[in-house]
Design an enzyme around this catalytic site. Structure first.
Site, short mmCIF file in Angstrom:
data_model
loop_
_atom_site.label_atom_id
_atom_site.label_comp_id
_atom_site.label_asym_id
_atom_site.label_seq_id
_atom_site.Cartn_x
_atom_site.Cartn_y
_atom_site.Cartn_z
N GLY A 18 0.79 -1.22 0.00
CA GLY A 18 0.00 0.00 0.00
C GLY A 18 0.83 1.27 0.00
O GLY A 18 0.48 2.25 0.66
N THR A 193 12.07 -6.30 8.26
CA THR A 193 12.23 -4.84 8.19
C THR A 193 13.71 -4.46 8.32
O THR A 193 14.22 -3.64 7.55
CB THR A 193 11.41 -4.16 9.30
OG1 THR A 193 10.04 -4.40 9.05
CG2 THR A 193 11.67 -2.67 9.36
N CYS A 382 -18.21 4.03 -21.27
CA CYS A 382 -17.37 3.89 -22.45
C CYS A 382 -17.80 2.70 -23.31
O CYS A 382 -18.82 2.77 -23.96
CB CYS A 382 -15.89 3.82 -22.06
SG CYS A 382 -14.84 4.36 -23.42
N HIS A 509 -15.19 8.55 -19.23
CA HIS A 509 -15.03 7.80 -17.98
C HIS A 509 -15.21 8.73 -16.78
O HIS A 509 -14.24 9.32 -16.30
CB HIS A 509 -13.62 7.21 -17.90
CG HIS A 509 -13.35 6.14 -18.91
ND1 HIS A 509 -13.45 4.81 -18.61
CD2 HIS A 509 -12.98 6.21 -20.20
CE1 HIS A 509 -13.14 4.10 -19.68
NE2 HIS A 509 -12.85 4.92 -20.67
N GLU A 511 -15.56 7.94 -13.84
CA GLU A 511 -14.92 7.37 -12.63
C GLU A 511 -13.56 7.98 -12.35
O GLU A 511 -13.08 7.93 -11.22
CB GLU A 511 -14.82 5.85 -12.75
CG GLU A 511 -13.80 5.30 -13.74
CD GLU A 511 -14.34 5.14 -15.16
OE1 GLU A 511 -15.34 5.82 -15.49
OE2 GLU A 511 -13.75 4.36 -15.93
N1 GLN Z 1 -12.97 -0.40 -27.04
C1 GLN Z 1 -13.73 0.80 -27.06
C2 GLN Z 1 -13.09 1.88 -27.92
O1 GLN Z 1 -11.92 1.85 -28.17
C3 GLN Z 1 -14.02 1.32 -25.66
C4 GLN Z 1 -12.81 1.60 -24.84
C5 GLN Z 1 -13.11 1.74 -23.36
O2 GLN Z 1 -14.08 1.21 -22.85
N2 GLN Z 1 -12.26 2.45 -22.65
O3 GLN Z 1 -13.75 2.79 -28.34
#
Ligand code: GLN
Length: 533
Positions: A18, A193, A382, A509, A511
């Site tokens: 970690g 350690t 995506c 994305h 996230e």
């Molecule tokens: N494979 C898909 C593309 O290239 C989606 C990629 C992804 O989900 N990051 O458009």
């Protein structure tokens, strides 16, 4: 503070202790004391970046705002500190060598023999200091991937040794090790350690601070023993016990004064202990949230780290909705029309995960059909969004052969297609549509409502294929709307079926930009919909 100070985080004894969480916690605590901090990671492998790595090898690939494919630890850095990382925050050995070799070909070295020392080590040092020299940061935390003693990490240790020699008090080494518990003997063992510190010493680096990972509480006697054998001050030996949640680690480190010790050793007056108010509130809320909301993650990588940021985003959003998120991975390779009901029944919501290539795609499409026809909240991310589009084209528009060009090069109904500018690209690495792009939102949509009614947002991308706008009218006439698009290219960025409870797919994305103190609005809105179901 004029010059940036450098904090190196190394690891010994074992991997997966970690280091990323400790680096993030240090960053968080220094930030809470009013310092400007950035965290970077050096990865000792030869790939130029992790973009071409299979998630089974290295977990998720995290993407920065400026379009760099990076190690997933950068996700932790951003979630903890809320500060954006950039391409300068993740460097691999491959990148270091590439830079040096390019300079050699250009003739920059004026006929010299190129060697690991000084050329590779100089390039490492240059990259470590790149962010420190911008004047934007008081502290640069540098995490060195791998474990002390790996052949690959030797040049990094040499670079650190040199920087410590050259910059003295402006640098500091935090070494993370492991104290195993031998159940048969009923004892905690410090020998690994000690050996690990010896290894570090043989590279010329005396650690200033030791963070001991342990499954059992370490007594002062044990800490004193480690301090004594390793030439480290007693108060600079801190322990990182297993905790139920990684976000408790900064508080645990604060309680042991890790940040104050770091500052004192770097010659900085620590000042008052930070309160971490909002952070503690978040932790309290998280602990209080016992009622569950269950989410199926439909993907193909059966590995915790493969969808790291999605998992974290969902669980963070859960906390802000006072729910504990129960995440279950459902392998799309084994989803069929016959068993989909059985596999997905009982979940409050479904996430269709990102991905590349054919494996497991029909299962994702079947999962989209199930959630759409049963009105189960569904979030396509995506590739997940692309599968929502393909499913809609097949089952609502009636194009049985509809597909993404990625999966079927010959389909007449290429509802997801490759863009002109992507067609002639021959290299795989770093050639996708990457990084943050603007997205204008359609007012009145569920999506726009989730975003709080703002007109436009910026979100990070990582894909090659796009919604084929030639089909857009037909989609919209039949109930799947484009509710977010790029103002410059007009590319479709978000689709939504407004008739359903929550059926939204994003080409980007979200996230990557959900943090502990600022959970992403789409994840919040999705979890709310799942709860209301
Ligand atoms: N494979 C898909 C593309 O290239 C989606 C990629 C992804 O989900 N990051 O458009």
């Amino acid at each position: 503070m004029a010059e940036a100070k450098y904090i190196f985080v190394t690891g010994g004894v074992a991997s997966s202790l970690g280091k990323g969480i400790i680096s993030s916690s240090i960053g968080k605590l220094l930030q809470a004391r009013g310092c400007r901090v950035t965290i970077q990671k050096f990865d000792p492998y030869i790939n130029i970046d992790p973009g071409t790595l299979n998630p089974y090898e290295h977990g998720e690939c995290y993407v920065t705002v400026d379009g760099k494919e990076t190690d997933l630890d950068l996700g932790h850095y951003e979630r903890f500190t809320g500060v954006h990382t950039t391409r300068a925050n993740n460097i691999t050995t491959g990148r270091i060598y590439m830079n040096v070799i390019e300079k050699e070909r250009r003739g920059d070295y004026l006929g010299k023999t190129i060697q690991v020392v000084p050329h590779i080590t100089d390039e490492i040092k240059r990259n470590i200091m790149l962010l420190g020299r911008t004047g934007d940061f008081d502290f640069v935390v540098t995490e060195i991937g791998g474990t002390i003693g790996d052949i690959e990490s030797a040049p990094y240790l040499e670079a650190i040794r040199q920087m410590r020699w050259e910059m003295g008090k402006n640098t500091l080494n935090v070494h993370l090790t492991y104290v195993p518990y031998l159940a048969a003997a009923g004892e905690l063992k410090t020998k690994p350690t000690q050996s690990s510190v010896k290894q570090l010493l043989s590279a010329g680096i005396q650690p200033d601070i030791l963070v001991l990972r342990t499954e059992h509480h370490l007594s002062d006697d044990i800490r004193r023993k480690v301090a004594h054998f390793c030439n480290v001050d007693f108060e600079a030996v801190v322990q990182s016990e297993d905790l139920p949640c990684i976000y408790q680690v900064p508080v645990n480190m604060l309680n042991q004064g890790l940040d104050a010790t770091i500052l004192r050793k770097l010659g900085v007056e620590p000042g008052e202990t930070p309160e971490l108010g909002p952070w503690r509130k978040f932790l309290e809320r998280r602990e209080a949230a016992t009622e569950e909301v269950s989410i199926a993650l439909v993907g193909k990588y059966d590995l915790q780290d493969a969808y790291k940021s999605i998992r974290e985003s969902l669980s963070l959003a859960g906390t802000y909705c006072d729910r504990k998120v129960r995440l279950e991975f459902v392998n799309s390779e084994y989803i069929t029309r016959e068993n989909v009901e059985e596999q997905l029944r009982g979940f409050d919501g479904v996430v269709i995960c990102p991905g590349f290539g054919n494996r497991g795609t029909e299962g994702k499409i079947t999962a989209c059909e199930y959630t759409r026809t049963h009105d189960v909240p569904c979030f396509g991310i995506c590739f997940g969004m692309q599968m929502m589009v393909v499913e809609f084209a097949r089952n609502v528009l009636g194009y049985k052969d509809a597909n993404s060009r990625e999966l079927d090069a010959k389909t007449q109904h290429n509802v997801i297609d490759i863009m002109e500018e992507q067609k002639n690209i021959t290299q795989m690495g770093g050639t996708m549509r990457l990084g943050a792009y603007k997205c204008d939102l359609k007012q009145g949509s569920k999506t726009s409502e989730a975003y709080g009614g703002v007109a436009s947002v910026e979100e990070r991308h990582r894909h090659r294929y796009e919604f084929n706008s030639g089909f857009l009218r037909e989609f919209e006439q039949n109930g799947m709307l484009c509710v977010g698009s790029n103002p410059d290219s007009n590319l479709v960025e978000i689709v939504e079926i407004p008739q359903l409870r929550w059926y939204i797919g994003t080409q980007f994305h979200p996230e990557y930009s959900s943090t502990v103190l600022n959970p992403h609005p789409l994840f919040l809105s999705f979890i709310k919909a799942c709860i209301n179901k």
